[in-house]
Motif scaffolding. Sequence first.
Motif, PDB file in Angstrom:
ATOM      1  N   GLU A 123       0.813  -1.222   0.000  1.00  0.00           N
ATOM      2  CA  GLU A 123       0.000   0.000   0.000  1.00  0.00           C
ATOM      3  C   GLU A 123       0.852   1.280   0.000  1.00  0.00           C
ATOM      4  O   GLU A 123       0.592   2.210  -0.775  1.00  0.00           O
ATOM      5  N   HIS A 124       1.896   1.262   0.831  1.00  0.00           N
ATOM      6  CA  HIS A 124       2.722   2.459   0.974  1.00  0.00           C
ATOM      7  C   HIS A 124       3.421   2.810  -0.352  1.00  0.00           C
ATOM      8  O   HIS A 124       3.341   3.954  -0.824  1.00  0.00           O
ATOM      9  N   LYS A 127       0.974   4.125  -2.942  1.00  0.00           N
ATOM     10  CA  LYS A 127       0.618   5.539  -2.728  1.00  0.00           C
ATOM     11  C   LYS A 127       1.689   6.431  -3.331  1.00  0.00           C
ATOM     12  O   LYS A 127       1.393   7.404  -4.018  1.00  0.00           O
ATOM     13  N   GLU A 128       2.944   6.058  -3.073  1.00  0.00           N
ATOM     14  CA  GLU A 128       4.067   6.870  -3.585  1.00  0.00           C
ATOM     15  C   GLU A 128       4.038   6.956  -5.102  1.00  0.00           C
ATOM     16  O   GLU A 128       4.420   7.943  -5.698  1.00  0.00           O
ATOM     17  N   ASP A 130       1.277   6.563  -6.866  1.00  0.00           N
ATOM     18  CA  ASP A 130      -0.093   6.920  -7.220  1.00  0.00           C
ATOM     19  C   ASP A 130      -0.793   5.799  -8.008  1.00  0.00           C
ATOM     20  O   ASP A 130      -1.480   6.042  -9.000  1.00  0.00           O
ATOM     21  N   LYS A 132      -3.578   2.817  -7.925  1.00  0.00           N
ATOM     22  CA  LYS A 132      -4.755   2.425  -7.140  1.00  0.00           C
ATOM     23  C   LYS A 132      -4.778   0.901  -7.023  1.00  0.00           C
ATOM     24  O   LYS A 132      -4.541   0.187  -8.017  1.00  0.00           O
ATOM     25  N   SER A 169      -3.225   1.304 -12.206  1.00  0.00           N
ATOM     26  CA  SER A 169      -3.984   0.531 -11.221  1.00  0.00           C
ATOM     27  C   SER A 169      -3.507  -0.921 -11.199  1.00  0.00           C
ATOM     28  O   SER A 169      -2.900  -1.408 -12.162  1.00  0.00           O
TER      29      SER A 169
END
Length: 252
Positions: A123-124, A127-128, A130, A132, A169
């Motif tokens: 997840e981390h 996020k970095e 971007d 999904k 994604s």
Amino acid sequence: SCQIAANPVWQGKEVTGAVIIILDVTERMRGEQLRREFTANVSHELKTPLTSISGFAEIIKDGFVKPEDTKVFASRIFKEAQRLITLVNDVIKISQLDEGEIVYQKEQVDLYQLSKEVLHRIEHSAKEKDVKLYLEGSHVQVSTVRMILDEVLFNLCENGLKYNKQGGSLTVTLKEENNKVEISVEDTGIGIPEGEQSRVFERFYRVDKSHSKAIGGTGLGLSIVKHGCMYLGAKVDVESTPGVGSKFTITM
Ligand code: ADP
């Protein structure tokens, strides 16, 4: 080739029959060749970071580094050492799966829960970048070796993120049909050219060496996926379009 005489005699007695044993050693020789190649590759892959570590350490030891640059050199040494640890761990995983030296216990695994945990771990980084993350499907239950399936799924998701585009994604989908379970990991990344799709499961194979080098990795992740699936009695396939994305599907 062999020839049999018209009236064969052995130790003074007429020979009335013969048993010929033909052993096909092609597979065995291929296995040995693969093992030799693997050892050569591992030695090469170990040597490269070790040479860097030794070089950087020597420069520091000889006092050629300004105090303000020590941190830069130390982090290069740290990075190369981390790479060595990952590599050695990957090699250990492959040989354990290969030799079948450990018998792992099966247990009832909720695939939805397992996938959620795996996605949580990336997840981390997602996020970095971007990217999904999506999880689709229901709480499918299978009797399997949790640790191996976890490793397989993690490697696929990690790749799906690593080779993805900024803002892309990654979707894990679970399906259950006719006593078969399918887990697919689909990304919107750089994709894999058709001619390379079967090769990516080979040990140390990386599609674009310079690009992959910048991304980082050992070239062993998908080999672990393949061996892990074999251990679990599952199969793994890939469909991919360069520039659009890739989809890896495990069928159990
Ligand atoms: P690594 O990622 O450490 O290089 P892998 O064995 O996991 O090694 O993958 C082998 C190669 O296959 C990668 O170097 C990359 O070129 C390609 N590859 C793997 N997964 C993907 C993916 N999801 N999208 C595009 N290329 C991929």
